[in-house]
Structures are given as structure tokens and as C-alpha cells.
Scaffold this motif. Structure first.
Motif, PDB file in Angstrom:
ATOM      1  N   VAL A  47       6.419  21.845  27.852  1.00 51.80           N
ATOM      2  CA  VAL A  47       6.847  22.630  26.578  1.00 51.80           C
ATOM      3  C   VAL A  47       6.024  22.468  25.551  1.00 51.80           C
ATOM      4  O   VAL A  47       5.492  23.439  24.997  1.00 51.80           O
ATOM      5  N   THR A  48       5.582  21.349  25.180  1.00 47.72           N
ATOM      6  CA  THR A  48       4.524  21.099  24.124  1.00 47.72           C
ATOM      7  C   THR A  48       3.373  21.591  24.433  1.00 47.72           C
ATOM      8  O   THR A  48       2.547  22.178  23.570  1.00 47.72           O
ATOM      9  N   GLY A  49       2.596  21.483  25.966  1.00 43.73           N
ATOM     10  CA  GLY A  49       1.470  21.815  26.052  1.00 43.73           C
ATOM     11  C   GLY A  49       1.424  23.358  26.227  1.00 43.73           C
ATOM     12  O   GLY A  49       0.467  23.896  25.458  1.00 43.73           O
ATOM     13  N   GLU A  84       9.013  17.624  31.573  1.00 41.75           N
ATOM     14  CA  GLU A  84       9.480  18.810  31.145  1.00 41.75           C
ATOM     15  C   GLU A  84       8.891  19.203  29.678  1.00 41.75           C
ATOM     16  O   GLU A  84       8.459  20.193  29.076  1.00 41.75           O
ATOM     17  N   THR A  85       9.286  18.063  28.711  1.00 42.80           N
ATOM     18  CA  THR A  85       9.053  18.237  27.421  1.00 42.80           C
ATOM     19  C   THR A  85       7.573  18.250  27.246  1.00 42.80           C
ATOM     20  O   THR A  85       7.036  18.988  26.370  1.00 42.80           O
ATOM     21  N   TYR A 132      -0.345  18.185  28.695  1.00 44.80           N
ATOM     22  CA  TYR A 132       0.109  18.263  30.330  1.00 44.80           C
ATOM     23  C   TYR A 132      -0.317  17.044  31.049  1.00 44.80           C
ATOM     24  O   TYR A 132       0.205  16.779  31.970  1.00 44.80           O
ATOM     25  N   THR A 133      -1.421  16.376  30.654  1.00 44.45           N
ATOM     26  CA  THR A 133      -1.863  15.382  31.395  1.00 44.45           C
ATOM     27  C   THR A 133      -0.962  14.219  31.224  1.00 44.45           C
ATOM     28  O   THR A 133      -0.757  13.509  32.153  1.00 44.45           O
ATOM     29  N   SER A 134      -0.274  14.064  29.906  1.00 48.20           N
ATOM     30  CA  SER A 134       0.782  13.063  29.696  1.00 48.20           C
ATOM     31  C   SER A 134       2.016  13.445  30.745  1.00 48.20           C
ATOM     32  O   SER A 134       2.683  12.495  31.301  1.00 48.20           O
ATOM     33  N   ASP A 162      15.059  10.105  31.451  1.00 52.18           N
ATOM     34  CA  ASP A 162      14.773  10.532  32.536  1.00 52.18           C
ATOM     35  C   ASP A 162      13.362  11.128  32.618  1.00 52.18           C
ATOM     36  O   ASP A 162      12.888  11.644  31.850  1.00 52.18           O
ATOM     37  N   THR A 163      12.526  10.439  33.783  1.00 51.31           N
ATOM     38  CA  THR A 163      11.231  10.942  33.845  1.00 51.31           C
ATOM     39  C   THR A 163      10.930  12.593  33.878  1.00 51.31           C
ATOM     40  O   THR A 163       9.961  12.867  33.282  1.00 51.31           O
TER      41      THR A 163
END
Length: 397
Positions: A11-13, A7-8, A29-31, A1-2
């Protein structure tokens, strides 16, 4: 799901951001942003949050343009942010505008923010800074515009006509009021080269405020200087109320001192005005000399490198024997002239000259500064305290 993938990425950012790893956070965030935009899901709130978070990265990386662009994208009406996030976006964009010196835009964003959150302390603090910066730039513009209207040409058609003289006098009156009322205006006057322009104006009438020259080489000031010259002297005197200007603008040294040659005013220039046969010029000269004496330290620290390549700190007196001699000789000449009963002075004016002279002498005698004469004796330095001012006064007697 896009959306889950985006969202992942968020969270990583956030995890990288907490560790102050700005580039890694920016990449995450760019990803997420690219994922949502590629799937044509640019209307959801998550995209605005990602833009807002990436703007924080740009802000920490001092990329003001990137921060402004991302904050603007996060505030798109089609995907409204929660109130707290809108406040963050406005504050970050205002901060970037402030760093780019786009003060009016920063003020506008902060104004909008404070309507949403009137008690936001950080925004209130930044708004104060922005307003002070705007006021400072306005003040600089005022002084700059005034100085540009003061003509220093010797062309009579340009500087000597009655209309030009009246206009210059009005300009100098206004400039005097600004310097007296506001320290920022006085500092702007110095930064914009105003003291140099004023020196040119008074030099036409034999009044020299810069350049170390023996009194005998100086032209005798006019007995009845123009109002333009008097206002120029008053502005200089008002500027010397501020210690920073005295230190930066007044030279106490000799002509061969390149540092002193770059300064706008000289000590011996003010001392030379003590022999001017005009009570106003004398009074202004005394006020300038008193302000210099009160503002300058008795010794200025001088850092030098010794022969063994070690750094040593020396103390250098700000008033040399030559400086003290110029003051005392001119003061003595003035007092001798007054005591002789010259017709150009009334009794009250003589009294003012004696009182001002007494105040100057009192300061020189009462402070009793100790000067250091350095004599090299092989590797040791012998310091012999010498009271140059008292010694000069005794010689004068």
C-alpha cells in the motif's frame, strides 16, 4: 503478522507510485518482498504482486534488466496470478525486451498476452511496433549482405572474371528491385555506404558521380558501358526518388566545401553524363537531374552568428552559377552533337534526347528562382535579387 506487514509495504509503495516517486516506491515494494521471503512465504500470490509492482518501478526508471527479472519472478507457476496481473506482467516484460532490442522475446510475450486478451489495444499497438522493427532489421540485413557481395577491387581475377561479373549483375538486379519497391531499403543503402560502392563500380568506366571536377578534367565515359555500370546507375537513380536521399547524398557546391565533400554524389557528376555517347546513360542522367531539381528546395536555410553575437538566419541558393553553368554547357554540347547527326544515334534516340533536354530547360526557365547577392554596407545588408538560371540561359543563347 508477516503477510499484513507485506501488505502494508504494498500500500505504501502504491502511494509513492501514484506520486511518481519511483525510488521510494521501489524501496517499499522491496521491503515487502524481503519480509515474505525471510519468512519462507514465497508461494503466496502477494509476493508475485509485489514483484509485478516493483517491475513497474524498474520500467519507469529505465532499468530494463530489473524489470525483466521481476516480471519473470511474478510469473512463477507456483503462485499463479489473476488474468489481469498476468497480462500486466507480460506487457511490462515485452516492453523491456523491446527497449533492449530483444525483439523476438518481446514478440513472444506479446503473442502470449494477446491469446489471453485478444483486444488489448496497448499490446496490439506495441506488437505492430515490434513487428515493424523486426522487419526493418531484416531489411537492413538484406541490403548489408548484398553490398558485401559487390566487389570493387580492380583485380581482374576477383572482379573481372565472367563468373564474378554474372554474380555481381544478379546482385545489382536484386538490389535495384529492393530500392525501387521499398523506401526503407533505399535508406539502408545510403546508411550502409552503398552509394560509395556503386560510385567505385562506375568509376572504372570513366563515369564519375562524385567530386567537383570541371568537365574537361573528367574521363570521357565509355560509349558502351557494361551491364554492371548501367545497373549501378539505375540503382542510384532509383534511390534519388526519395527526397531525404537527395538532400543527404547530393552535393551542389564547390570542391573546397567540406560539407559537400562528404556527400556521396555530386551535381556536376550527373551533368557530365549528358555528354556520354550512350542513350541509356544519358536517359539515366536526365532522370537523376530532374529528381534533384524536383526534390531540393530553391534555398536552404543557413543559421549563422553575426559579429554582434546575435544569431541570424540566411538563405543560401542550392544551385550556384557554377552548377547551372555545368548543366547548360554539357546540355548544349549534347544537343550540338545530336543535331550534327552522329551515326551512333537512331532517330528515336535523338527524339528522346531533345524531349528530355526540353524538359530540363523548361524547369530551369519556368521556375524563375530569385537568388540573393549579399553586399555588406557597414551594418546593413543589401539583398539584390538575381535570376542566375535565366541569366545563364541567355548567356548560353
Amino acid at each position: 503478522d508477516t503477510e499484513i506487514s507485506a501488505e502494508t509495504s504494498k500500500v505504501t509503495g502504491n502511494a509513492f507510485f501514484q506520486k511518481r516517486q519511483w525510488h521510494d516506491s521501489l524501496h517499499a515494494y522491496t521491503s515487502g518482498i524481503e519480509t515474505l521471503e525471510a519468512s519462507n512465504q514465497d508461494g503466496i500470490q502477494l509476493l508475485s504482486i509485489l514483484y509485478l509492482n516493483r517491475a513497474a518501478c524498474f520500467l519507469n526508471m529505465k532499468d530494463w534488466h530489473g524489470c525483466i527479472a521481476d516480471c519473470s519472478l511474478s510469473l512463477v507457476n507456483s503462485r499463479p496470478l489473476p488474468l489481469e496481473s498476468r497480462v500486466k506482467a507480460l506487457f511490462r516484460r515485452a516492453s523491456a525486451y523491446h527497449k533492449r532490442s530483444e525483439l523476438s522475446l518481446a514478440s513472444a510475450d506479446l503473442g502470449t498476452l494477446l491469446k489471453l486478451d485478444p483486444k488489448n489495444k496497448i499490446a496490439l499497438s506495441l506488437m505492430r511496433v515490434v513487428k515493424e522493427s523486426i522487419q526493418s532489421k531484416q531489411q537492413e540485413a538484406v541490403v548489408d549482405n548484398l553490398l558485401s557481395t559487390i566487389k570493387i577491387s580492380d583485380d581482374e581475377d576477383e572482379a573481372g572474371s565472367p563468373a564474378s561479373a554474372a554474380e555481381a549483375e544478379d546482385t545489382l538486379k536484386y538490389l535495384l528491385s529492393l530500392v525501387v519497391d521499398n523506401k526503407a531499403h533505399a535508406l539502408d543503402l545510403v546508411r550502409k555506404g552503398g552509394l560509395d560502392r556503386l560510385c567505385h563500380l562506375v568509376a572504372r568506366e570513366g563515369i564519375f558521380l562524385r567530386g567537383f571536377q570541371p568537365p574537361c578534367a573528367r574521363l570521357v565515359p565509355k560509349e558502351d558501358p557494361s551491364s554492371i555500370a548501367l545497373f549501378s546507375l539505375r540503382i542510384v537513380s532509383a534511390a534519388l526518388n526519395y527526397k531525404e536521399i537527395v538532400i543527404d547524398a547530393v552535393s551542389m557546391g564547390e570542391a573546397d566545401d567540406s560539407t559537400n565533400n562528404r556527400k556521396a554524389l555530386s551535381w556536376d557528376g550527373f551533368c557530365g553524363l549528358l555528354i556520354a555517347k550512350n542513350i541509356e546513360v544519358f536517359t539515366i542522367a536526365v532522370s537523376c537531374i530532374l529528381r534533384i531539381l524536383h526534390a531540393l528546395p530553391l534555398h536552404l536555410p543557413r543559421v549563422g552568428r553575426e559579429e554582434d553575437n546575435t544569431v541570424g538566419i540566411d538563405l543560401e541558393p542550392f544551385m550556384t552559377r557554377a552548377s547551372a553553368s555545368v548543366l547548360l554547357k554539357n546540355l548544349a554540347s549534347c544537343l550540338s552533337s545530336v543535331k550534327g547527326g552522329d551515326d551512333y544515334l537512331e532517330a528515336k534516340e535523338r527524339r528522346r534526347i531533345f524531349d528530355s533536354s526540353a524538359e530540363l530547360l523548361f524547369i530551369l526557365i519556368s521556375e524563375e528562382p530569385t537568388f540573393s547577392n549579399i553586399e555588406n554596407d557597414d551594418s546593413s545588408k543589401i539583398r539584390v535579387p538575381v535570376d542566375s538560371r535565366l541569366e545563364s540561359i541567355e548567356q548560353r543563347k
